[in-house]
Design an enzyme around this catalytic site. Structure first.
Site, PDB file in Angstrom:
ATOM      1  N   LYS A 153      -4.358  -4.614  16.258  1.00 55.17           N
ATOM      2  CA  LYS A 153      -4.999  -3.583  15.431  1.00 55.17           C
ATOM      3  C   LYS A 153      -6.227  -2.982  16.141  1.00 55.17           C
ATOM      4  CE  LYS A 153      -2.702  -3.360  11.418  1.00 55.17           C
ATOM      5  NZ  LYS A 153      -2.286  -2.133  10.716  1.00 55.17           N
TER       6      LYS A 153
ATOM      7  N   TYR B  47      -2.627 -10.410  15.671  1.00 53.07           N
ATOM      8  CA  TYR B  47      -2.652  -9.284  14.721  1.00 53.07           C
ATOM      9  C   TYR B  47      -3.943  -8.479  14.905  1.00 53.07           C
ATOM     10  CZ  TYR B  47      -3.341  -6.904  10.216  1.00 53.07           C
ATOM     11  OH  TYR B  47      -3.596  -5.964   9.238  1.00 53.07           O
TER      12      TYR B  47
ATOM     13  N   ASP C 119       0.826  -1.210   0.000  1.00 55.69           N
ATOM     14  CA  ASP C 119       0.000   0.000   0.000  1.00 55.69           C
ATOM     15  C   ASP C 119       0.860   1.260   0.000  1.00 55.69           C
ATOM     16  OD1 ASP C 119      -1.984  -1.823   0.233  1.00 55.69           O
ATOM     17  OD2 ASP C 119      -2.805  -1.083   2.127  1.00 55.69           O
TER      18      ASP C 119
ATOM     19  N   GLU D 235      -9.956  -7.612   9.798  1.00 52.26           N
ATOM     20  CA  GLU D 235      -9.637  -8.638  10.809  1.00 52.26           C
ATOM     21  C   GLU D 235     -10.202  -8.253  12.179  1.00 52.26           C
ATOM     22  OE1 GLU D 235      -7.812 -11.802  10.930  1.00 52.26           O
ATOM     23  OE2 GLU D 235      -8.538 -11.684   8.888  1.00 52.26           O
TER      24      GLU D 235
ATOM     25  N   THR E 296      -8.302  -2.684   9.851  1.00 52.40           N
ATOM     26  CA  THR E 296      -8.490  -3.914   9.079  1.00 52.40           C
ATOM     27  C   THR E 296      -9.819  -4.615   9.363  1.00 52.40           C
ATOM     28  OG1 THR E 296      -7.690  -6.194   8.908  1.00 52.40           O
ATOM     29  CG2 THR E 296      -7.082  -5.017  10.890  1.00 52.40           C
TER      30      THR E 296
HETATM   31  P1  NAP Z   1       2.806  -4.935   3.763  1.00 48.48           P
HETATM   32  O1  NAP Z   1       2.990  -5.073   2.286  1.00 48.48           O
HETATM   33  O2  NAP Z   1       3.143  -6.086   4.649  1.00 48.48           O
HETATM   34  O3  NAP Z   1       3.654  -3.647   4.221  1.00 48.48           O
HETATM   35  C1  NAP Z   1       3.923  -3.382   5.569  1.00 48.48           C
HETATM   36  C2  NAP Z   1       4.905  -2.254   5.651  1.00 48.48           C
HETATM   37  O4  NAP Z   1       5.214  -2.020   7.031  1.00 48.48           O
HETATM   38  C3  NAP Z   1       6.264  -2.541   4.967  1.00 48.48           C
HETATM   39  O5  NAP Z   1       6.740  -1.351   4.414  1.00 48.48           O
HETATM   40  C4  NAP Z   1       7.144  -2.971   6.128  1.00 48.48           C
HETATM   41  O6  NAP Z   1       8.521  -2.790   5.920  1.00 48.48           O
HETATM   42  C5  NAP Z   1       6.632  -1.982   7.186  1.00 48.48           C
HETATM   43  N1  NAP Z   1       6.992  -2.376   8.538  1.00 48.48           N
HETATM   44  C6  NAP Z   1       6.793  -3.542   9.169  1.00 48.48           C
HETATM   45  N2  NAP Z   1       7.278  -3.503  10.420  1.00 48.48           N
HETATM   46  C7  NAP Z   1       7.812  -2.269  10.581  1.00 48.48           C
HETATM   47  C8  NAP Z   1       8.503  -1.620  11.643  1.00 48.48           C
HETATM   48  N3  NAP Z   1       8.741  -2.222  12.797  1.00 48.48           N
HETATM   49  N4  NAP Z   1       8.893  -0.334  11.458  1.00 48.48           N
HETATM   50  C9  NAP Z   1       8.682   0.302  10.274  1.00 48.48           C
HETATM   51  N5  NAP Z   1       8.068  -0.259   9.231  1.00 48.48           N
HETATM   52  C10 NAP Z   1       7.635  -1.537   9.375  1.00 48.48           C
HETATM   53  O7  NAP Z   1       1.305  -4.522   4.101  1.00 48.48           O
HETATM   54  P2  NAP Z   1       0.203  -3.815   3.165  1.00 48.48           P
HETATM   55  O8  NAP Z   1      -0.619  -4.876   2.539  1.00 48.48           O
HETATM   56  O9  NAP Z   1       0.848  -2.761   2.347  1.00 48.48           O
HETATM   57  O10 NAP Z   1      -0.730  -3.166   4.285  1.00 48.48           O
HETATM   58  C11 NAP Z   1      -0.468  -1.843   4.770  1.00 48.48           C
HETATM   59  C12 NAP Z   1      -1.146  -1.681   6.119  1.00 48.48           C
HETATM   60  O11 NAP Z   1      -2.547  -1.908   5.991  1.00 48.48           O
HETATM   61  C13 NAP Z   1      -0.671  -2.643   7.199  1.00 48.48           C
HETATM   62  O12 NAP Z   1      -0.708  -1.963   8.413  1.00 48.48           O
HETATM   63  C14 NAP Z   1      -1.719  -3.748   7.192  1.00 48.48           C
HETATM   64  O13 NAP Z   1      -1.791  -4.370   8.457  1.00 48.48           O
HETATM   65  C15 NAP Z   1      -2.962  -2.946   6.858  1.00 48.48           C
HETATM   66  N6  NAP Z   1      -4.030  -3.657   6.138  1.00 48.48           N
HETATM   67  C16 NAP Z   1      -3.747  -4.320   4.990  1.00 48.48           C
HETATM   68  C17 NAP Z   1      -4.765  -4.914   4.285  1.00 48.48           C
HETATM   69  C18 NAP Z   1      -4.526  -5.668   3.004  1.00 48.48           C
HETATM   70  O14 NAP Z   1      -5.394  -6.446   2.603  1.00 48.48           O
HETATM   71  N7  NAP Z   1      -3.416  -5.427   2.323  1.00 48.48           N
HETATM   72  C19 NAP Z   1      -6.088  -4.831   4.769  1.00 48.48           C
HETATM   73  C20 NAP Z   1      -6.325  -4.130   5.937  1.00 48.48           C
HETATM   74  C21 NAP Z   1      -5.298  -3.524   6.617  1.00 48.48           C
HETATM   75  P3  NAP Z   1       9.419  -3.909   5.165  1.00 48.48           P
HETATM   76  O15 NAP Z   1       9.159  -3.710   3.692  1.00 48.48           O
HETATM   77  O16 NAP Z   1      10.784  -3.572   5.591  1.00 48.48           O
HETATM   78  O17 NAP Z   1       8.929  -5.246   5.641  1.00 48.48           O
HETATM   79  N1  GDD Z   2      -1.544 -16.751   3.593  1.00 48.24           N
HETATM   80  C1  GDD Z   2      -2.197 -17.887   3.300  1.00 48.24           C
HETATM   81  N2  GDD Z   2      -1.494 -18.940   2.806  1.00 48.24           N
HETATM   82  N3  GDD Z   2      -3.519 -17.945   3.521  1.00 48.24           N
HETATM   83  C2  GDD Z   2      -4.166 -19.102   3.193  1.00 48.24           C
HETATM   84  C3  GDD Z   2      -3.506 -20.194   2.664  1.00 48.24           C
HETATM   85  C4  GDD Z   2      -2.095 -20.122   2.462  1.00 48.24           C
HETATM   86  O1  GDD Z   2      -1.456 -21.067   2.009  1.00 48.24           O
HETATM   87  N4  GDD Z   2      -4.423 -21.159   2.429  1.00 48.24           N
HETATM   88  C5  GDD Z   2      -5.601 -20.690   2.794  1.00 48.24           C
HETATM   89  N5  GDD Z   2      -5.467 -19.425   3.272  1.00 48.24           N
HETATM   90  C6  GDD Z   2      -6.548 -18.594   3.801  1.00 48.24           C
HETATM   91  C7  GDD Z   2      -6.261 -18.000   5.172  1.00 48.24           C
HETATM   92  O2  GDD Z   2      -6.495 -18.980   6.187  1.00 48.24           O
HETATM   93  C8  GDD Z   2      -7.259 -16.851   5.177  1.00 48.24           C
HETATM   94  O3  GDD Z   2      -8.516 -17.306   5.569  1.00 48.24           O
HETATM   95  C9  GDD Z   2      -7.334 -16.421   3.715  1.00 48.24           C
HETATM   96  O4  GDD Z   2      -6.719 -17.470   2.956  1.00 48.24           O
HETATM   97  C10 GDD Z   2      -6.607 -15.123   3.410  1.00 48.24           C
HETATM   98  O5  GDD Z   2      -5.309 -15.202   3.954  1.00 48.24           O
HETATM   99  P1  GDD Z   2      -4.204 -14.050   3.687  1.00 48.24           P
HETATM  100  O6  GDD Z   2      -4.058 -13.821   2.238  1.00 48.24           O
HETATM  101  O7  GDD Z   2      -2.996 -14.426   4.466  1.00 48.24           O
HETATM  102  O8  GDD Z   2      -4.899 -12.744   4.253  1.00 48.24           O
HETATM  103  P2  GDD Z   2      -5.683 -12.460   5.622  1.00 48.24           P
HETATM  104  O9  GDD Z   2      -7.131 -12.279   5.271  1.00 48.24           O
HETATM  105  O10 GDD Z   2      -5.344 -13.415   6.673  1.00 48.24           O
HETATM  106  O11 GDD Z   2      -5.062 -11.052   6.042  1.00 48.24           O
HETATM  107  C11 GDD Z   2      -4.900  -9.998   5.085  1.00 48.24           C
HETATM  108  O12 GDD Z   2      -6.057  -9.213   5.040  1.00 48.24           O
HETATM  109  C12 GDD Z   2      -6.348  -8.507   6.270  1.00 48.24           C
HETATM  110  C13 GDD Z   2      -7.656  -7.745   6.043  1.00 48.24           C
HETATM  111  O13 GDD Z   2      -8.737  -8.599   6.222  1.00 48.24           O
HETATM  112  C14 GDD Z   2      -3.651  -9.190   5.480  1.00 48.24           C
HETATM  113  O14 GDD Z   2      -3.356  -8.288   4.448  1.00 48.24           O
HETATM  114  C15 GDD Z   2      -3.903  -8.408   6.763  1.00 48.24           C
HETATM  115  O15 GDD Z   2      -2.790  -7.524   6.989  1.00 48.24           O
HETATM  116  C16 GDD Z   2      -5.189  -7.597   6.594  1.00 48.24           C
HETATM  117  O16 GDD Z   2      -5.458  -6.867   7.760  1.00 48.24           O
END
Ligand code: NAP
Ligand code: GDD
Length: 345
Positions: free
Chosen positions: A161, A157, A14, A135, A133
């Site tokens: 959050k 997690y 993001d 979550e 999130t």
């Molecule tokens: P991501 O790809 O895992 O990116 C996380 C970022 O946080 C990376 O830049 C990582 O740095 C940095 N980070 C981790 N630990 C840190 C620390 N101790 N100090 C400073 N930076 C740190 O996650 P994303 O998908 O872009 O998501 C962005 C945010 O939205 C996260 O807070 C996530 O929990 C939240 N979120 C994501 C989703 C989703 O579906 N993607 C949905 C809801 C909420 P490195 O590159 O060095 O690891």
């Molecule tokens: N990662 C992963 N790997 N997930 C799996 C797998 C696997 O091999 N097989 C099944 N899953 C299922 C997980 O159990 C979960 O129910 C679903 O796939 C999605 O898993 P992830 O892609 O790891 O995402 P997440 O939903 O647990 O979490 C992501 O979305 C959240 C928002 O709802 C992350 O981006 C979180 O940071 C974010 O907050």
């Protein structure tokens, strides 16, 4: 005067899209990256190398969300108009293995930034966005989930959050900081981390198509997620901070898909014909030649599963005028195209 934004988590999925969006909007973008033993700027190197982007409008700083001194120093130096806290240990399964670190980064990290805003007397100047999130809803399977739905997080997690969500509201109410939560449902892209399920599926099936891999090993096939495109979701983050008052918003597509159906859609797009057989851990997808394309592996199951996420983003659509532009099909074809290019290069 150009607005200054500070992004914690700029090297993540993001963070990279948000930086591009803000630069397009003529912000000066500061980003915090952590020191790592291998290069962690792959998602933003193209911005740094873009000759059209002036070096003084895109600046990276070392820092860490678990280090109050670096957080406070950076906020004091930059005095940003907007802070986006995207930094987190963002993997749900990993949070069961590193719960204390996850709490430190994902919960207290938000507090450190809010306290630094206050400590530096920036309450009136600096707006704060917290990456919340879906979550948070966890075991509450009453769908669709909206801002008024009760939270019941189901992982370290999610619990971390939850603290970040409430401390953001607390600092808004106590100190009148413009502090807002986005409650974002899953969003993916070609820049998605390799261990999240959508990217794992796309990468494995592309490699299987090219005969570079035999089988995809997967966990729970029946979890349902509301998957959108990260490009749409970072627009919502910006809109949340442009709203006239701080508030909390659900951001989601409103469409739900199982992990199994995501595999079916990717297979179809890649023209891999599969048939499912068996039940539970013995469930498998087999191709026309009898090869096992997908097999279940217990190690990818979590101690507690979030089964049913589906968001209702009516509030954001009505108040912010936000709506997603990418559908699931387009998301999948973007991810496949990018992976195929990556493999061939
Ligand atoms: P991501 O790809 O895992 O990116 C996380 C970022 O946080 C990376 O830049 C990582 O740095 C940095 N980070 C981790 N630990 C840190 C620390 N101790 N100090 C400073 N930076 C740190 O996650 P994303 O998908 O872009 O998501 C962005 C945010 O939205 C996260 O807070 C996530 O929990 C939240 N979120 C994501 C989703 C989703 O579906 N993607 C949905 C809801 C909420 P490195 O590159 O060095 O690891
Ligand atoms: N990662 C992963 N790997 N997930 C799996 C797998 C696997 O091999 N097989 C099944 N899953 C299922 C997980 O159990 C979960 O129910 C679903 O796939 C999605 O898993 P992830 O892609 O790891 O995402 P997440 O939903 O647990 O979490 C992501 O979305 C959240 C928002 O709802 C992350 O981006 C979180 O940071 C974010 O907050």
């Amino acid at each position: 005067m150009k607005k200054k934004a500070l992004i914690f988590g700029i090297t993540g999925q993001d963070g990279s899209y948000l930086a591009e969006l803000l630069l397009k909007k003529k912000y000066i973008v500061h980003g915090v990256k952590r020191r790592s033993s291998s290069i962690n700027t792959g998602r933003i190197d193209h911005i740094y190398q873009d000759p059209h982007i002036k070096k003084r409008t895109f600046l990276l700083h070392y820092g860490d969300i678990t280090d109050s001194l670096s957080v406070t120093r950076l906020i004091k130096q930059i005095k940003p108009n907007e802070i986006y806290n995207l930094a987190a240990q963002s993997h749900v399964q990993v949070s069961f293995e590193s719960p204390e670190y996850t709490a430190n980064a994902d919960a207290i990290g938000a507090l450190r930034i809010l306290e630094a805003i206050r400590f530096n007397n920036l309450e009136k100047k600096t707006k704060f966005y917290q990456a919340g999130t879906s979550e948070l809803y966890g075991l509450n399977e009453k769908i669709p989930q909206r801002e008024s739905t009760n939270f019941h997080p189901a992982s370290p997690y999610g619990v971390a959050k939850l603290y970040a969500h409430w401390i953001t509201i607390n600092y808004r109410e106590a100190y009148k900081i413009f502090a807002s939560n986005g409650i974002l449902f899953n969003h993916e892209s070609p820049r998605r981390g390799e261990t999240f399920v959508t990217q794992k599926i796309v990468q494995a099936l592309c490699r299987i198509k090219l005969r570079k891999q035999k089988t995809l090993y997967i966990g729970n096939l029946y979890a349902k997620r509301d998957w959108g495109h990260a490009k749409d979701f970072v627009k919502a983050m910006w809109l949340i901070l442009q709203h006239k008052k701080p508030d909390d918003f659900v951001i989601s597509t409103g469409r739900q898909t199982t992990v199994k159906n995501f595999i079916n859609l990717v297979s179809k797009e890649l023209k891999i014909t599969i048939k499912w057989k068996g039940k539970g851990l013995k469930e498998k997808a087999i191709d026309e030649n009898g090869n096992i394309i997908v097999s279940c592996d217990k190690s990818y199951y979590r101690p507690l599963e979030v089964n049913n996420l589906l968001g209702d983003s009516k509030k954001a659509r009505k108040i912010l005028g936000w709506k997603p532009e990418f559908g699931l099909k387009k998301l999948i074809s973007d991810m496949i195209k990018s992976e195929m290019q990556r493999i061939s290069s």
